[in-house]
Design an enzyme around this catalytic site. Structure first.
Site, PDB file in Angstrom:
ATOM      1  N   LYS A  47      28.776 -23.301  15.970  1.00  0.00           N
ATOM      2  CA  LYS A  47      27.865 -24.285  16.170  1.00  0.00           C
ATOM      3  C   LYS A  47      27.974 -25.825  15.668  1.00  0.00           C
ATOM      4  O   LYS A  47      27.409 -26.601  16.297  1.00  0.00           O
ATOM      5  CB  LYS A  47      26.369 -23.777  15.975  1.00  0.00           C
ATOM      6  CG  LYS A  47      25.946 -22.654  16.666  1.00  0.00           C
ATOM      7  CD  LYS A  47      25.430 -22.763  17.997  1.00  0.00           C
ATOM      8  CE  LYS A  47      24.670 -21.728  18.662  1.00  0.00           C
ATOM      9  NZ  LYS A  47      24.416 -21.938  19.867  1.00  0.00           N
ATOM     10  N   SER A 280      26.993 -10.821  15.791  1.00  0.00           N
ATOM     11  CA  SER A 280      27.258 -10.934  17.123  1.00  0.00           C
ATOM     12  C   SER A 280      28.685 -11.028  17.496  1.00  0.00           C
ATOM     13  O   SER A 280      29.265 -10.490  18.408  1.00  0.00           O
ATOM     14  CB  SER A 280      26.652 -12.281  17.601  1.00  0.00           C
ATOM     15  OG  SER A 280      27.445 -13.419  16.842  1.00  0.00           O
TER      16      SER A 280
END
Length: 321
Positions: A47, A280
């Site tokens: 991110k 994830s």
């Protein structure tokens, strides 16, 4: 490639992460998994890329004024990236996060100078398991704060800069593999990573298959009913079907991964590959292993390892020895 000389700021250290083959995990399978180590960005996640792109695009167009506050809802990774970029670019940053996310993330954002607003979970939610209902409450509070502070809202779920940032990720993967990619799979949060990478790879070679990975009990994009929205794979799987960043992006298949599979493979990544990543990352590698055993035997499957295992030390992903 980035020069090896001294960089002007830590923001310039974002990107150009290494890609490695997970040869020990694939074992007797035919083919390979290539993993992009996005947890080696300064904020320990993929991110960081979208944080830089969103802020710099907004500054460039005048939508973000000098010294204006930035507000964003986050599971922690986008907030960490924005805290870093805003510190360097001179903008106060307010992160709005569910209490269901791991506490390391809030502590890291505060350490980087962000104000963190924690939003109580929806009735019936479970700590450490953020649902779509929890995210809706966070979204509402983020908009309230944006209005109160006359702030710039980063809006990672709809801002096209979030997908544009990962066009560069795809270009790096293409270069690192010499274009030898047969498939890409990604655990879905905002859809920005999938849109940027799959869209770019398919423009390079249309035959590259793109797969979306979802929690087994909340595979809504695959058209399945939500059995349990409170899964343990943080950072995505919010049971949302309205994801604007996916508009016009081809999807060749959907893969559902259970909590147990994601956790098992995340631990195997650490024990067998020396890669310390999060929930994830376990989910996408579990999906990639399945692809090598089924639809892409003998091929190359690319994945992005989204964030660091350091962000989950308070969870049961890493039980005490």
């Amino acid at each position: 490639m980035r020069s090896q000389s001294v960089l002007p700021s830590v923001v310039d250290a974002i990107g150009e992460t290494p890609a490695v083959e997970l040869a020990r995990l694939t074992g007797s399978l035919s083919g390979r998994i290539v993993a992009k180590l996005e947890y080696l960005n300064p904020g320990f996640s993929k991110k960081d890329r979208i944080a830089r792109q969103i802020v710099d695009d907004a500054i460039g167009t005048g939508r973000l004024r000098p010294g204006q506050t930035v507000v964003e809802l986050t599971s922690g990774n986008t907030g960490t990236g924005l805290a870093i970029v805003c510190a360097v670019r001179g903008h106060p940053f307010v992160a709005v996060m569910s209490e269901g996310n791991s506490r390391e993330r809030a502590r890291m954002m505060r350490a980087l100078g962000a104000k963190v607003v924690l939003v109580p979970q929806a009735e019936g939610s479970i700590g450490g398991q953020v649902s779509g209902a929890d995210l809706a409450l966070v979204k509402l509070r983020a908009q309230e704060l944006t209005d109160e502070l006359h702030a710039f809202r980063a809006d990672q779920f709809a801002n096209p800069s979030a997908a544009r940032a990962h066009e560069q990720t795809a270009s790096e993967l293409w270069s690192q593999t010499n274009g030898e990619i047969d498939a890409f799979c990604e655990f879905l949060g905002t859809g920005g990573t999938y849109a940027g990478i799959a869209g770019t790879l398919k423009r390079r070679r249309a035959a590259i298959a793109g797969y979306i990975v979802e929690p087994r009990d909340a595979a809504v994009l695959a058209g399945e009913p939500v059995v349990n929205a409170n899964h343990r794979i943080q950072g995505g799987g919010y049971s949302m079907t309205d994801l604007p960043l996916l508009d016009g992006i081809a999807v060749d298949g959907y893969l559902a991964v259970s909590d147990a599979e994601a956790i098992d493979v995340a631990r195997r990544l650490a024990h067998e590959e020396g890669i310390f990543a999060g929930f994830s990352s376990g989910a996408v590698v579990a999906a990639a292993l399945r692809l090598l055993g089924e639809a892409h035997v003998g091929g190359t499957v690319a994945v992005v390892l989204a964030d660091s295992g350091l962000k989950y030390l308070s969870t049961d992903l890493w039980p005490d020895a």
